[in-house]
Design a protein around this motif. Structure first.
Motif, mmCIF file in Angstrom:
data_model
loop_
_atom_site.group_PDB
_atom_site.id
_atom_site.type_symbol
_atom_site.label_atom_id
_atom_site.label_comp_id
_atom_site.label_asym_id
_atom_site.label_seq_id
_atom_site.Cartn_x
_atom_site.Cartn_y
_atom_site.Cartn_z
ATOM 1 N N SER A 125 0.825 -1.214 0.000
ATOM 2 C CA SER A 125 0.000 0.000 0.000
ATOM 3 C C SER A 125 0.851 1.253 0.000
ATOM 4 C CB SER A 125 -0.907 0.027 1.228
ATOM 5 O OG SER A 125 -1.737 -1.089 1.231
ATOM 6 N N GLY A 126 2.076 1.128 0.410
ATOM 7 C CA GLY A 126 2.962 2.279 0.392
ATOM 8 C C GLY A 126 2.910 3.066 1.684
ATOM 9 N N ARG A 127 3.830 3.998 1.809
ATOM 10 C CA ARG A 127 3.918 4.854 2.987
ATOM 11 C C ARG A 127 3.818 6.313 2.546
ATOM 12 N NH1 ARG A 127 2.117 2.235 6.273
ATOM 13 N NH2 ARG A 127 2.666 3.838 7.741
ATOM 14 N N PRO A 128 3.300 7.159 3.429
ATOM 15 C CA PRO A 128 3.167 8.568 3.042
ATOM 16 C C PRO A 128 4.471 9.337 3.199
ATOM 17 C CG PRO A 128 2.202 8.206 5.214
ATOM 18 C CD PRO A 128 2.723 6.872 4.753
ATOM 19 N N TYR A 129 4.698 10.336 2.328
ATOM 20 C CA TYR A 129 5.832 11.241 2.473
ATOM 21 C C TYR A 129 5.308 12.646 2.216
ATOM 22 C CZ TYR A 129 10.616 12.993 2.241
ATOM 23 O OH TYR A 129 11.788 13.673 2.487
ATOM 24 N N ALA A 217 8.496 11.018 -4.367
ATOM 25 C CA ALA A 217 7.954 10.560 -3.078
ATOM 26 C C ALA A 217 6.776 11.398 -2.570
ATOM 27 C CB ALA A 217 9.073 10.495 -2.039
ATOM 28 N N PRO A 218 6.830 12.730 -2.607
ATOM 29 C CA PRO A 218 5.694 13.494 -2.085
ATOM 30 C C PRO A 218 4.456 13.454 -2.996
ATOM 31 C CG PRO A 218 7.703 14.798 -2.031
ATOM 32 C CD PRO A 218 7.966 13.622 -2.895
ATOM 33 N N ILE A 219 4.625 13.080 -4.258
ATOM 34 C CA ILE A 219 3.483 13.056 -5.180
ATOM 35 C C ILE A 219 2.800 11.705 -5.154
ATOM 36 C CG2 ILE A 219 2.778 13.216 -7.578
ATOM 37 C CD1 ILE A 219 5.015 15.106 -8.106
ATOM 38 N N LEU A 220 3.610 10.641 -5.233
ATOM 39 C CA LEU A 220 3.067 9.289 -5.244
ATOM 40 C C LEU A 220 3.246 8.706 -3.852
ATOM 41 C CD1 LEU A 220 4.819 8.128 -8.507
ATOM 42 C CD2 LEU A 220 2.587 9.174 -8.281
ATOM 43 N N GLN A 221 2.582 7.606 -3.599
ATOM 44 C CA GLN A 221 2.872 6.882 -2.373
ATOM 45 C C GLN A 221 4.277 6.285 -2.497
ATOM 46 O OE1 GLN A 221 0.619 7.771 -0.035
ATOM 47 N NE2 GLN A 221 0.218 5.688 0.525
ATOM 48 N N VAL A 222 5.025 6.264 -1.397
ATOM 49 C CA VAL A 222 6.313 5.571 -1.408
ATOM 50 C C VAL A 222 6.006 4.081 -1.340
ATOM 51 C CG1 VAL A 222 8.492 5.222 -0.216
ATOM 52 C CG2 VAL A 222 7.443 7.476 -0.262
ATOM 53 N N ASN A 223 6.128 3.426 -2.486
ATOM 54 C CA ASN A 223 5.539 2.107 -2.655
ATOM 55 C C ASN A 223 6.536 1.163 -3.323
ATOM 56 O OD1 ASN A 223 4.050 -0.035 -3.828
ATOM 57 N ND2 ASN A 223 2.213 1.213 -3.758
ATOM 58 N N ASP B 42 -2.182 -6.092 0.325
ATOM 59 C CA ASP B 42 -2.309 -5.702 1.729
ATOM 60 C C ASP B 42 -3.727 -5.886 2.252
ATOM 61 O OD1 ASP B 42 0.311 -5.115 1.892
ATOM 62 O OD2 ASP B 42 0.102 -2.936 1.973
ATOM 63 N N ASN B 233 -3.423 6.980 -4.361
ATOM 64 C CA ASN B 233 -2.743 7.980 -5.184
ATOM 65 C C ASN B 233 -3.695 9.105 -5.570
ATOM 66 O OD1 ASN B 233 -0.023 7.343 -5.349
ATOM 67 N ND2 ASN B 233 -0.355 5.786 -6.905
ATOM 68 N N LYS B 236 -4.380 11.361 -2.499
ATOM 69 C CA LYS B 236 -3.198 12.157 -2.175
ATOM 70 C C LYS B 236 -3.042 13.319 -3.160
ATOM 71 C CE LYS B 236 1.613 11.518 -0.974
ATOM 72 N NZ LYS B 236 2.686 10.614 -0.678
ATOM 73 N N ALA B 262 -1.940 3.738 4.743
ATOM 74 C CA ALA B 262 -0.908 4.135 3.778
ATOM 75 C C ALA B 262 -0.921 5.630 3.528
ATOM 76 C CB ALA B 262 -1.112 3.389 2.467
#
Lengths: 295, 401
Positions: A125-129, A217-223, B42, B233, B236, B262
């Motif tokens: 799912s990724g992590r937020p930045y 990283a700030p635009i997409l999920q860090v995935n 997930d 995405n 965000k 996430a």
């Protein structure tokens, strides 16, 4: 208001600008690939994974060391570039005398391992930045709202691309590099340390991927999957531009970003194939790519 | 003497064929088929396998005197890969039931195979209402949620809150299409208007272009008919483009706890969503979820909780009928009462829909949350009778309209 095929000029400008932003990533990534292929004759399939690592290193720096975006802008390329250098010295350097296919297979395998490890550790799912405080907010351009961060991405990418092009095509170091690619034995005979040049080049190409990851990283999920989603498109960009052509990869990167942006307006479901359609067309008409030289 | 021997052989033969007729193999095999490495890993993935293991253990590891064996595989979100695994499991391994299968595209393919082979298929991961509509199967169940119920929940709530005009950003595959269609229906019924929609390829990284088109449509609600990483995405980037700061609202039509985790609460806060299960709903859900969390390291999503609930119910039906014969077990599953920590006031309909209470929820602000996974405020309970479509209106051929 002017309109083209039912799309208002306002929407069109917006999409062109967004295409340019996406093109910045394509350009930055394909540039790294082109530098590596042009100088080392290695098809670096781990490029997507290295881009993903760039984003993750930024995330980890923030999470565990409290190191923010701006210091990361220096640290990420150093760390990822260092990783590239280790990779080149321990594994890749053994394959130079073989067909480029071996390098491709090795880097492909490495990419799978890296992605698998990150997937195991962080899920999919990724992590937020967060967007750094100084680049939050946006400008109202009238035809669209442009987030400051996206404008920064275009500027940063252009700067990096142009200085890379300048360094390779217009400086003495770049001339040595190009000479070493052309005839390594002769250049070594002149007392230039060719293996060091090659290692540094690979490290630099990989560092470019790391920076692209940080910018994303700030635009997409860090995935963990962010690289594998992108790498195939970027390879298509490199093929269209001409394998190993520095300027070609920059121009096609931005150009195809814009083309993809337009497709998203006129026929969105085709937006993930349009680049490949162009690739097929270019390969049929000009197999060496738009800017490539036939060998 | 010879006649006696022949009789004995015949009897043994009869005995074994009748045993075979009751069970497909010596062990009862359940196959957990889902996405283990892609964008839905997930929210289902390994967690669904853990939930399945818990269900088998809680049932004592045996049913009708036979040990239960779990199989699991990765369908990679590809319908052909999923269909091949399902066929192999059924034809070669003697699997009696297939469960989970997120990604409606893959689930529809598996539904065709299990209908033909008369094998039980319980879908927990996918949501397309086609699975209980035109593609329904006598041995197929849609356990956890469906696009119609999500549309009723989130669509209805947003219209009630003044969201009178809608624009859809839709994932271009079976789930997205069902989601958009079902939600549009509810919105229009409630007096709302649909201003437009865009279809995007599954697994899109950059949504800015679609968001910009949605923004310029002027719709009050921008609905995301997608799931997993596509949804995160989009949410965000919507925040980045300032969409949620204006008078436009986002509606995530399918948002899982793992997606909120996430995104982080700072980005996700205020989002209205519908869910079939929330781990922190009451003592019953907390007790089960604590056991799950201990083994899996994350709180369960509704899909994972649904897998547990479904397997428990299925095993009860197998125990009661003494066979794994698909149609017989399916009939028994419909007959047995169903009410557990997951499925409240539940009913299994003739079209395979499991109607149960759904919950309208809102994502908490960072200040309201006490820690990781404390993400939702439950705003209201939507009774199953309201949330789920009447079987006779579903388009399923098993039900006379």
């Amino acid at each position: 208001m002017m309109s083209l095929l039912g799309i208002s000029s306002q929407a069109l400008f917006g999409q062109l600008l967004l295409g340019l932003i996406n093109g910045s990533f394509y350009a930055l990534l394909s540039l790294g690939l082109a530098v590596i292929f042009g100088m080392l004759n290695v098809i670096n399939f781990a490029h997507g994974a290295q881009y993903m690592m760039g984003a993750f290193v930024a995330y980890l720096l923030l999470q565990f060391a409290g190191i923010g975006y701006w210091p990361a802008l220096v640290l990420v390329p150093v760390i990822i570039g260092g990783f590239g250098i280790v990779l080149e010295r321990t594994m890749l350097c053994r394959l130079y005398r073989l067909d480029p296919l071996y390098g491709l297979l090795l880097t492909f395998g490495i990419a799978m391992i890296i992605e698998g490890l990150f997937r195991y550790g962080y899920g999919v799912s990724g992590r937020p930045y967060p967007i750094p405080a100084a680049l939050q907010g946006g400008y109202n351009l009238g035809f669209m709202f442009l987030p400051v961060y996206r404008a920064w991405v275009v500027v940063a990418s252009l700067l990096l691309c142009l200085s890379t092009w300048f360094a390779i095509e217009r400086t003495r170091l770049g001339a040595m590099l190009r000479a070493a690619t052309e005839n390594p034995v002769l250049v070594q005979a002149f007392g230039i340390n060719v293996p060091l040049l090659v290692t540094a080049t690979y490290g630099f190409g990989v560092a470019l991927a790391g920076v692209a990851g940080l910018l994303a990283a700030p635009i997409l999920q860090v995935n963990p999957l962010m690289g594998s989603n992108l790498i195939i498109i970027v390879f298509a960009v490199v093929v269209i531009g001409g394998m190993g052509s520095i300027l070609g990869s920059i121009l096609t990167g931005f150009g195809l970003g814009i083309l993809e942006g337009l497709t998203k307006v006129f026929y969105p479901p085709a937006s993930n194939v349009v680049i490949f359609v162009v690739m097929v067309g270019v390969l049929l008409v000009k197999p060496a790519g738009l800017f490539g030289r036939e060998k | 003497m010879l006649r006696q021997m022949l009789c004995a052989i015949a009897l043994v033969g009869l005995g074994s064929t009748s045993a075979q007729a009751q069970f497909r193999s010596d062990t009862l095999k359940i196959g957990v088929l889902n996405d283990r490495s892609g964008i839905y890993a997930d929210l289902s993935g390994e967690g669904s396998v853990v939930a399945a293991q818990m269900a088998v253990e809680d049932a004592g590891g045996k049913v009708a005197g036979r040990p239960i064996q779990l199989l699991s595989a990765d369908h990679q979100n590809k319908a052909d890969v999923g269909a091949n695994i399902a066929r192999q499991w059924i034809d070669r391994d003697g699997v009696s039931m297939i469960i989970d299968v997120p990604n409606s595209g893959v689930a529809l393919a598996v539904q065709e195979i299990t209908r033909e082979k008369q094998i039980i298929f319980i879908a927990s991961g996918p949501g397309s209402s086609r699975l209980i509509g035109d593609a329904c199967s006598p041995t197929g169940f849609l356990w956890t949620y469906n696009t119609y119920a999500m549309g009723v929940g989130t669509g209805g709530a947003m219209v009630d809150r003044g969201g009178s005009s809608w624009f859809f950003i839709t994932a271009d595959y079976a789930f997205g299409q069902s989601m958009q269609q079902d939600t549009s229906q509810i919105v229009v019924q409630k007096g709302g208007k649909i201003l437009g929609s865009i279809k995007h390829p599954l697994n899109t990284a950059d949504f800015s272009s679609f968001l910009l088109q949605a923004q310029s449509s002027g719709a009050k609600v921008i609905a995301l008919a997608n799931a997993g990483a596509d949804t995160t995405n989009a949410i965000k980037q919507a925040a980045e483009f300032g969409i949620t700061h204006g008078d436009q609202q986002l509606a995530g039509l399918l948002v899982f706890d793992t997606d909120i985790d996430a995104l982080g609460l700072a980005t996700a806060q205020g989002l209205i969503l519908t869910t079939g299960f929330y781990w922190d709903f009451d003592d019953q859900t907390r007790t089960w979820s604590a056991r799950f969390e201990k083994r899996h390291g994350a709180e369960p999503t509704m899909v994972q909780a649904g897998v547990y609930s479904a397997i428990r119910h299925y095993l009860k039906a197998v125990e009661a009928t003494g066979t794994d014969d698909g149609p017989k077990v399916a009939a028994k599953m419909r007959e047995l009462p169903l009410d557990d920590f997951f499925a409240r006031h539940a009913r299994i309909e003739a079209n395979g829909a499991v109607s149960h209470d759904m919950y309208l929820a809102q994502v908490k602000a960072p200040g309201e949350s006490k820690g990781r996974w404390d993400y939702l405020k439950i705003l209201s309970t939507i009774p199953g009778t309201v949330a789920f479509q009447k079987p006779e209106n579903s388009g399923c051929k098993l039900v006379a309209p």
